[in-house]
Design a protein around this motif. Structure first.
Motif, PDB file in Angstrom:
ATOM      1  N   GLU A 100      92.138  42.961  -5.310  1.00 22.55           N
ATOM      2  CA  GLU A 100      92.294  43.576  -4.083  1.00 22.55           C
ATOM      3  C   GLU A 100      92.258  45.086  -3.825  1.00 22.55           C
ATOM      4  OE1 GLU A 100      94.947  40.740  -2.128  1.00 22.55           O
ATOM      5  OE2 GLU A 100      93.235  38.976  -1.895  1.00 22.55           O
ATOM      6  N   ALA A 101      93.539  46.035  -4.968  1.00 21.88           N
ATOM      7  CA  ALA A 101      93.843  46.847  -4.432  1.00 21.88           C
ATOM      8  C   ALA A 101      93.042  47.837  -4.776  1.00 21.88           C
ATOM      9  CB  ALA A 101      94.152  47.256  -5.992  1.00 21.88           C
ATOM     10  N   PRO A 102      91.262  48.018  -4.689  1.00 27.47           N
ATOM     11  CA  PRO A 102      91.206  48.982  -5.051  1.00 27.47           C
ATOM     12  C   PRO A 102      90.254  49.625  -3.179  1.00 27.47           C
ATOM     13  CG  PRO A 102      90.178  48.213  -6.908  1.00 27.47           C
ATOM     14  CD  PRO A 102      91.175  46.488  -6.219  1.00 27.47           C
ATOM     15  N   TYR A 103      90.653  47.755  -2.622  1.00 32.84           N
ATOM     16  CA  TYR A 103      89.833  48.188  -0.821  1.00 32.84           C
ATOM     17  C   TYR A 103      90.136  49.057  -0.304  1.00 32.84           C
ATOM     18  CZ  TYR A 103      88.316  46.223   3.405  1.00 32.84           C
ATOM     19  OH  TYR A 103      87.859  46.287   4.519  1.00 32.84           O
ATOM     20  N   ARG A 104      89.696  49.271   0.589  1.00 33.89           N
ATOM     21  CA  ARG A 104      89.555  50.539   1.651  1.00 33.89           C
ATOM     22  C   ARG A 104      89.290  49.946   2.910  1.00 33.89           C
ATOM     23  NH1 ARG A 104      92.502  51.470  -1.805  1.00 33.89           N
ATOM     24  NH2 ARG A 104      92.728  52.954  -2.963  1.00 33.89           N
ATOM     25  N   PRO A 105      90.334  50.234   3.720  1.00 36.74           N
ATOM     26  CA  PRO A 105      89.662  50.125   4.805  1.00 36.74           C
ATOM     27  C   PRO A 105      87.904  50.468   5.804  1.00 36.74           C
ATOM     28  CG  PRO A 105      92.124  50.141   5.498  1.00 36.74           C
ATOM     29  CD  PRO A 105      90.982  51.380   4.425  1.00 36.74           C
ATOM     30  N   HIS A 106      87.406  49.700   7.133  1.00 41.42           N
ATOM     31  CA  HIS A 106      85.964  49.418   7.008  1.00 41.42           C
ATOM     32  C   HIS A 106      86.206  49.763   8.386  1.00 41.42           C
ATOM     33  CE1 HIS A 106      84.874  48.354   2.893  1.00 41.42           C
ATOM     34  NE2 HIS A 106      84.315  48.653   2.673  1.00 41.42           N
ATOM     35  N   PRO A 107      84.749  50.136   8.903  1.00 45.92           N
ATOM     36  CA  PRO A 107      84.731  50.777  10.075  1.00 45.92           C
ATOM     37  C   PRO A 107      84.530  48.677  10.755  1.00 45.92           C
ATOM     38  CG  PRO A 107      83.011  51.207   9.477  1.00 45.92           C
ATOM     39  CD  PRO A 107      83.662  51.286   8.384  1.00 45.92           C
ATOM     40  N   ASN A 147      73.690  50.440   4.613  1.00 46.99           N
ATOM     41  CA  ASN A 147      74.641  51.152   5.682  1.00 46.99           C
ATOM     42  C   ASN A 147      76.071  50.225   5.759  1.00 46.99           C
ATOM     43  OD1 ASN A 147      73.173  52.014   6.549  1.00 46.99           O
ATOM     44  ND2 ASN A 147      72.228  50.233   7.904  1.00 46.99           N
ATOM     45  N   TYR A 148      76.356  49.070   5.047  1.00 45.89           N
ATOM     46  CA  TYR A 148      77.953  48.336   5.093  1.00 45.89           C
ATOM     47  C   TYR A 148      78.443  48.710   3.556  1.00 45.89           C
ATOM     48  CZ  TYR A 148      76.560  44.717   8.209  1.00 45.89           C
ATOM     49  OH  TYR A 148      76.300  44.329   9.878  1.00 45.89           O
ATOM     50  N   TYR A 149      77.619  48.459   3.234  1.00 45.33           N
ATOM     51  CA  TYR A 149      78.206  48.258   1.133  1.00 45.33           C
ATOM     52  C   TYR A 149      78.487  49.542   0.093  1.00 45.33           C
ATOM     53  CZ  TYR A 149      78.478  43.582   2.893  1.00 45.33           C
ATOM     54  OH  TYR A 149      78.204  42.551   3.982  1.00 45.33           O
ATOM     55  N   TYR A 150      77.880  50.702   0.142  1.00 46.06           N
ATOM     56  CA  TYR A 150      77.675  51.488  -0.160  1.00 46.06           C
ATOM     57  C   TYR A 150      78.433  52.713  -0.481  1.00 46.06           C
ATOM     58  CZ  TYR A 150      73.301  49.074  -1.663  1.00 46.06           C
ATOM     59  OH  TYR A 150      72.573  48.537  -2.499  1.00 46.06           O
ATOM     60  N   ARG A 151      80.212  52.490  -0.703  1.00 49.88           N
ATOM     61  CA  ARG A 151      80.588  53.518   0.039  1.00 49.88           C
ATOM     62  C   ARG A 151      81.349  53.814  -1.888  1.00 49.88           C
ATOM     63  NH1 ARG A 151      84.268  52.796   4.674  1.00 49.88           N
ATOM     64  NH2 ARG A 151      85.642  52.966   4.135  1.00 49.88           N
ATOM     65  N   ASP A 152      81.622  54.829  -2.071  1.00 55.02           N
ATOM     66  CA  ASP A 152      82.690  54.569  -3.233  1.00 55.02           C
ATOM     67  C   ASP A 152      84.192  53.558  -3.143  1.00 55.02           C
ATOM     68  OD1 ASP A 152      81.179  57.733  -3.751  1.00 55.02           O
ATOM     69  OD2 ASP A 152      82.712  58.648  -2.995  1.00 55.02           O
ATOM     70  N   SER A 153      84.523  53.258  -2.156  1.00 54.24           N
ATOM     71  CA  SER A 153      85.506  52.438  -2.301  1.00 54.24           C
ATOM     72  C   SER A 153      84.432  51.090  -2.543  1.00 54.24           C
ATOM     73  CB  SER A 153      86.398  52.742  -1.566  1.00 54.24           C
ATOM     74  OG  SER A 153      85.651  52.442  -0.372  1.00 54.24           O
ATOM     75  N   ASP A 154      83.493  50.974  -2.518  1.00 58.22           N
ATOM     76  CA  ASP A 154      83.592  50.006  -2.509  1.00 58.22           C
ATOM     77  C   ASP A 154      82.762  49.539  -3.444  1.00 58.22           C
ATOM     78  OD1 ASP A 154      83.329  48.909  -0.003  1.00 58.22           O
ATOM     79  OD2 ASP A 154      81.521  49.694   0.951  1.00 58.22           O
TER      80      ASP A 154
END
Length: 341
Positions: free
Chosen positions: A329-336, A258-265
């Motif tokens: 750090e460049a690929p990081y995208r904001p999370h809830p 639920n936390y980390y499996y986004r494309d940006s992750d």
């Protein structure tokens, strides 16, 4: 092993903290290790110079605290060791704590939370399970919305003054809540929090907005949980981890999914993997090195194999340039907000 002070206190802790949630009983989680399996891992941690051990009363329904105390008596001198434990969640084998946990309508009263009654009972139970006269760092596992901050801070202050606890710490919450509790302690002459155990890693950096600057300004130690994003940053997780062939932890760890499996992750992991290969180290080592470069006191490392401890300790000898940090750090995208709501 490098050591450092816990925030502004005089307490010396190793730069790597061993998280004890992995050890207890698989009746609580299928990936938890029994005493026999855990012993060589904890022994190796001590051999590496780790003196900082973090557990919680709710882990394995209290069995993690039992094993923590047993291993420390077996491998360590109590005076050199820092034992950290936590209070908030109920202590039973069937309860799954964490951000996704909802209150059970049939839960018995006063068995969880941070009321004065609960804290006084819980600290005595933790001392009994740990088999020690005092706890070095007693932390609130989460903030109790049903108990006033004044009551929480006074109760924590009283267990310190009673000699049962040396220092107190907090875990994931909003920065304004943490600041308010610290102000209550200051105004009323109570013991203030020495540490913040927050959710922070390369795949989740929302704490950089408020909590981490606050802690740095106030001299509060940062001891982040999930420094490898529950194993996600190791680079061996796939979107299909619920399928056959994945590890037991990957298949059953719904929090990680639920936390980390986004494309940006996954893009963060790709950048980490490339940088780790270029430096000739593991993903884990470089992820820990990044955290240490960001000024944390000691990441809380969960290990089921001795080599995982070696990878964590190896991070102490890794130097990252500013350019390497920017690339990670460049690929990081904001999370809830994840971890305390």
């Amino acid at each position: 092993m490098q050591t450092t002070r816990l925030g502004r206190t005089g307490l010396k802790v190793s730069r790597i903290c061993l998280g004890m949630m992995t050890y207890g009983t698989p009746a609580w989680r299928p990936w938890v290790m029994t005493e026999e399996a855990a012993r060589p891992v904890v022994r190796h941690a001590v051999e590496l110079g780790i003196n900082f051990f973090d557990t919680a009363d709710m882990y394995s329904g209290g069995e993690s605290e039992v094993l923590t105390g047993k291993f420390i008596r077996e491998f360590c001198q109590r005076e050199e060791v820092v034992i950290a434990t936590k209070v908030y969640y109920p202590v039973d084998l069937g309860f799954k704590g964490g951000a996704s946990a909802a209150a059970k309508p049939d839960r018995r009263p006063n068995m969880d939370g941070l009321s004065r009654k609960r804290i006084f009972h819980a600290v005595d139970q933790s001392l009994q399970r740990l088999g020690t006269d005092y706890i070095d760092l007693y932390q609130i596992h989460r903030l109790d919305p049903d108990t006033s901050m004044d009551e929480i801070m006074e109760a924590l202050h009283d267990v310190v003054k009673a000699g049962k606890v040396r220092y107190i710490g907090a875990s994931s919450m909003y920065a304004w809540q943490f600041a308010k509790m610290q102000q209550i302690a200051k105004e009323r002459g109570f013991t203030a929090f020495a540490s913040m155990q927050n959710h922070y890693n390369l795949a989740y950096r929302e704490e950089e907005r408020e909590m981490i600057p606050l802690c740095r300004d106030q001299g509060v130690a940062l001891i982040p949980w999930s420094p490898l994003a529950r194993g996600f940053l190791a680079g061996n997780r796939k979107a299909q981890d619920k399928d056959a062939g994945a590890t037991a932890r990957a298949k059953t760890d719904d929090i990680a999914q639920n936390y980390y499996y986004r494309d940006s992750d996954f893009q963060v992991v790709e950048a980490l993997t490339a940088a780790a290969q270029a430096k000739g180290v593991s993903n884990a080592t470089l992820a820990y090195a990044w955290l240490l470069r960001k000024g944390v006191t000691a990441p809380i490392v969960g290990a089921s194999k001795t080599y995982q401890l070696d990878q964590a300790v190896a991070a102490l000898d890794v130097t990252l340039t500013d350019d390497e940090v920017r690339a990670l750090e460049a690929p990081y995208r904001p999370h809830p907000i994840l971890g305390h709501v």
